[in-house]
Write an enzyme that holds these catalytic residues in place. Structure first.
Site, short mmCIF file in Angstrom:
data_model
loop_
_atom_site.label_atom_id
_atom_site.label_comp_id
_atom_site.label_asym_id
_atom_site.label_seq_id
_atom_site.Cartn_x
_atom_site.Cartn_y
_atom_site.Cartn_z
N LYS A 95 0.70 -1.14 0.09
CA LYS A 95 -0.07 0.03 0.00
C LYS A 95 0.94 1.29 0.04
CE LYS A 95 -3.06 2.67 2.62
NZ LYS A 95 -4.17 2.63 3.93
N GLU A 155 -9.51 11.03 12.30
CA GLU A 155 -8.32 9.85 12.67
C GLU A 155 -7.61 10.19 13.97
OE1 GLU A 155 -5.92 6.50 10.86
OE2 GLU A 155 -6.70 8.03 9.39
#
Length: 458
Positions: A209, A254
């Site tokens: 990723k 987040e």
């Protein structure tokens, strides 16, 4: 003048503060961390620490512990965020020229669980009294809006923004009061090419990723009102943590790490769906999000990588940990996210419970903002982005003398570079199967909170 750090915390009982903590966001130089009606707001500055490089978190941790170890603390409230407090913002990259910093304010207002308090912090010899603390708060709140300083966030000087920065003016938008919006370090076409290059690297097996970010620059001739931006974000994005430190402003969904006593918590996000994509769908929008987002193999894979990254790094500091078996859908005004909450009970390491800055040193950067493996992803980011992220995607938040703290990841944010220019940042998780056009559209969805707070409607 004495070198002794002293603080006085008093309750603000019986005083009405409609709107809670966001009602204190009245100055452009306010230090801010708020969610819903709770949080902390700081005014003034009595001490500051700055650092760059790979040891920036540990150096800041040492500085803070030395500062508070002999502090004279008078605290009749005794909640997380009372007593000595510092607000902080750290560069994303260990190679960044941007200075990470901790800022100790003169005055802090806190709101938590219906309680409101005031802390005055000083190195001076004079007595700390309730009357003096209240007078200092009144002085800051009535001081008016200060002029924003050029490059107030301490970022490297980007120079004047050309009429066609980065190659081409981005798509036309209805702009506020003559505002202009330009591409930043890369044009949209060049950034999509970077996404293609990232996918190609993933398909070689070099990494699993990669998170790629881009920037745009907004120029607002009437001036940027940082306090108004923060209030707008705090009201519209109540489920996010609205932050403001030295010209870095935003509302992040987040949580990198929240520490209260021996309990640590985090909120991990990976997987995004623009709410505008639900227009015209039958049924309630949440059904659409569940079907398209939670049902996507690509999005679930990206989320699993982010969770594994966080829990693996947190495990050595924990004696127990739990996370959601299945991610939930976090609904925000602009997007839906796949989200998971992680909770851990901290264990002693070398005889001490780790501080929040020590945990950040171990956790940052997570796969949610960098990629995996971290070193490979970090090197590829530097190669493809052509951008110093500065504080974007770095930790931002606060800590107190008792070891409590809340540190989010500086997402959905921007840096106020001059009194009338703002650099906005947004990034996307790239995995095998990512499509450049879709990722570009996702960045626009993530720019939307800051654009709208600036009065720029996309």
């Amino acid at each position: 003048m004495t070198s002794t750090f002293r603080t006085l915390t008093i309750p603000l009982d019986g005083k009405a503060f409609p709107g809670g903590l966001p009602s204190f966001l009245v100055r452009d130089d306010v230090l801010c961390w708020t969610r819903r009606e709770a949080g902390l707001a700081g005014f003034g500055e009595i001490a500051r620490f700055t650092a760059t490089g790979p040891e920036r978190f540990l150096e800041a941790d040492i500085w803070w512990r030395h500062l508070v170890i002999e502090a004279e603390i008078t605290d009749s409230v005794e909640l997380p965020g009372t007593g000595p407090v510092a607000f902080g913002s750290f560069a994303f990259s260990k190679t960044s020229a941007h200075e990470s910093r901790l800022v100790v304010p003169e005055i802090v207002v806190g709101v938590r669980d219906g309680q409101v308090w005031l802390t005055q912090l000083t190195f001076d010899d004079g007595d700390l009294t309730e009357e003096g603390a209240l007078a200092a708060l009144d002085r800051w709140l009535s001081g008016g809006r200060p002029a924003a300083a050029a490059d107030s966030a301490g970022n490297p000087d980007h120079g004047e923004v050309p009429a066609r920065a980065g190659g081409a003016v981005v798509r036309p938008l209805p702009l506020a009061a003559g505002a202009t919006l330009h591409t930043g370090s890369l044009s949209e076409e060049a950034w999509m090419a970077a996404v293609e290059a990232g996918v190609a690297e993933i398909r070689t097996g070099a990494l699993e990723k990669l998170v790629l970010a881009r920037d745009v620059v907004a120029t607002v001739p009437t001036g940027v009102n940082a306090a108004k931006v923060l209030r707008e974000l705090a009201v519209r994005y109540r489920e996010c943590w609205t932050y403001g430190v030295d010209g870095l402003v935003g509302a992040t969904p987040e949580m990198l790490i929240q520490v209260e006593g021996r309990t640590a918590q985090a909120r991990v996000l990976a997987g995004t769906l623009d709410r505008r994509d639900a227009h015209g769908e039958d049924g309630i929008p949440m059904d659409y999000a569940t079907r398209v987002l939670a049902g996507s193999e690509k999005q679930r894979h990206e989320h699993e990588i982010a969770i594994q990254s966080l829990t693996t790094q947190l495990a050595p500091f924990s004696e127990a940990m739990n996370a959601h078996d299945e991610p939930f859908i976090l609904e925000l005004p602009n997007v839906w996210h796949l989200a998971s909450d992680v909770k851990a009970e901290l264990t002693e390491v070398e005889g001490h419970v780790p501080t929040c800055l020590a945990l950040i040193n171990a956790l940052h950067p997570t796969a949610a903002v960098c990629g995996t493996p971290t070193q490979v992803a970090g090197a590829l980011i530097r190669k493809l982005e052509h951008l110093d992220r500065g504080p974007y995607a770095g930790p931002v938040g606060w800590l107190d003398a008792a070891g409590n703290g809340e540190w989010g990841i500086a997402l959905r944010g921007a840096v106020i570079e001059t009194p009338d220019t703002v650099r906005l940042y947004a990034g996307c998780g790239i995995v095998d199967g990512s499509q450049p056009e879709a990722e570009l559209a996702e960045t626009w969805a993530k720019f939307r909170p800051m654009l709208e707070a600036l009065g720029i409607r996309s």
